[in-house]
Design a protein around this motif. Structure first.
Motif, short mmCIF file in Angstrom:
data_model
loop_
_atom_site.label_atom_id
_atom_site.label_comp_id
_atom_site.label_asym_id
_atom_site.label_seq_id
_atom_site.Cartn_x
_atom_site.Cartn_y
_atom_site.Cartn_z
N ALA A 181 65.82 75.94 18.79
CA ALA A 181 67.13 76.08 19.42
C ALA A 181 67.11 75.54 20.84
O ALA A 181 68.06 74.86 21.28
CB ALA A 181 67.55 77.55 19.41
N GLU A 182 66.03 75.81 21.57
CA GLU A 182 65.91 75.30 22.94
C GLU A 182 65.78 73.79 22.95
O GLU A 182 66.35 73.11 23.82
CB GLU A 182 64.71 75.94 23.63
N LYS A 185 69.21 72.27 22.56
CA LYS A 185 70.01 72.41 23.77
C LYS A 185 69.58 71.44 24.86
O LYS A 185 70.42 70.92 25.61
CB LYS A 185 69.92 73.84 24.30
N THR A 186 68.29 71.20 24.97
CA THR A 186 67.76 70.40 26.08
C THR A 186 67.61 68.92 25.76
O THR A 186 67.23 68.14 26.63
CB THR A 186 66.41 70.96 26.55
N PRO A 188 70.19 66.75 24.07
CA PRO A 188 71.45 66.36 23.42
C PRO A 188 71.55 64.87 23.12
O PRO A 188 72.32 64.48 22.24
CB PRO A 188 72.52 66.81 24.42
N ARG A 192 71.67 65.76 17.51
CA ARG A 192 72.99 66.37 17.36
C ARG A 192 72.95 67.21 16.09
O ARG A 192 72.76 66.68 14.99
CB ARG A 192 74.08 65.30 17.24
#
Length: 297
Positions: A181-182, A185-186, A188, A192
């Motif tokens: 998940a991290e 987020k980091t 992008p 996608r």
């Protein structure tokens, strides 16, 4: 010599020689029965054989195109790639070498797995011929761990290795770790991710089309992207998955907007006495070929 009754040839769709010869076929099917890092329920090494066997029962006629696409483009089934016992890294190298050779033919190469680790070697092999491409991944799992159980070539690390080759669009994801998940987020610009609820709500096709438009695409389909009510025969099923029409819409969009340079279908783990999953995936692979090639005529 006396004419004998014989079984259909052991090739995809059971096609006759006129529609499955190497020289005249636009599609090559490469079975890769590898299973080396499976962590829950096994059996993916039997997936390619089950798909080939079930495919002989798939109708060739496709109402969408009012044609028998396989007779138009031809499908040649290659010998299965032998598993390498030296470990997943060595197997990835073997797959890379084979895919690089076959992809150089200019034909659409379709891999039948096997666990999802095979997609790492498949993508690396494609890169020998197509240096730049976008990966589109249909899957229940993010597969973005850097390492898992002591190897960077686990099926849980597939997408992380593919990101090293280029951008990736994930669809149907509904299971991931905090680390993954991290990473999403980091990074992008690299990843996608459309979660399953995004697909169910229809929030994916327009952006998917923009991201792949005019690009070369490697399409990798993990069968657990489907809801297990549709395809239960997989090692790590997750509830809340994609429907048949949702998966076809993704493939159709990619086929319309991009140049698909290769695709694979992985993680089918056949279950004795339950042949529905085998047939569904065989039909999926045929429809994926058709959606890619018939729209590019």
């Amino acid at each position: 010599m006396t004419l004998l009754d014989v079984l259909p040839p052991d090739n995809f769709l059971g096609l006759d020689e006129a529609h499955s010869a190497f020289d005249t076929s636009r599609v090559l099917v490469l079975p890769i029965p590898y299973e080396g890092t499976v962590t829950f329920s096994g059996g993916t090494r039997h997936g390619p054989r089950a798909i080939l066997h079930a495919s002989a029962q798939v109708e060739l006629y496709d109402r969408e195109f009012d044609a028998e696409p396989a007779r138009e483009f031809g499908v040649h089934t290659l010998p299965a790639l032998a598993p390498v016992a030296a470990g997943p890294a060595a197997m990835v190298d073997a797959i890379e070498a084979a895919v690089a050779e076959y992809a150089a033919s200019g034909k659409l190469l379709v891999g039948l797995g096997g666990e999802h680790t095979v997609s790492i070697g498949f993508a690396r092999g494609l890169r020998h011929v197509y240096p730049h491409f976008v990966t589109v991944q249909i899957d229940a799992h993010a597969d973005l761990r850097d390492t898992y159980e002591g190897t960077a070539y686990s099926h849980a690390c597939t997408a992380r290795r593919l990101v090293e080759l280029g951008p990736i669009v994930q669809l149907g994801i509904r299971s991931l770790s905090r680390e993954e998940a991290e990473f999403i987020k980091t990074h992008p610009d690299h990843v996608r991710t459309f979660f399953a609820e995004d697909v169910h709500a229809g929030r994916h096709l327009d952006e998917l089309a923009r991201r792949v438009r005019g690009q070369n695409v490697f399409l990798t389909i993990d069968v657990d992207g489907f809801d297990p009510s549709i395809v239960p025969a997989t090692g790590t099923p997750e509830p809340g998955g994609l429907t048949w029409e949702e998966v076809l819409s993704i493939i159709r969009t990619v086929g319309q907007e991009a140049q698909v340079i290769g695709l694979d279908c992985v993680e089918l783990a056949p279950q004795p006495g339950q042949h529905a999953s085998d047939f569904i995936i065989a039909r999926l692979v045929y429809q994926a070929m058709s959606l890619v090639l018939m729209q590019q005529r």
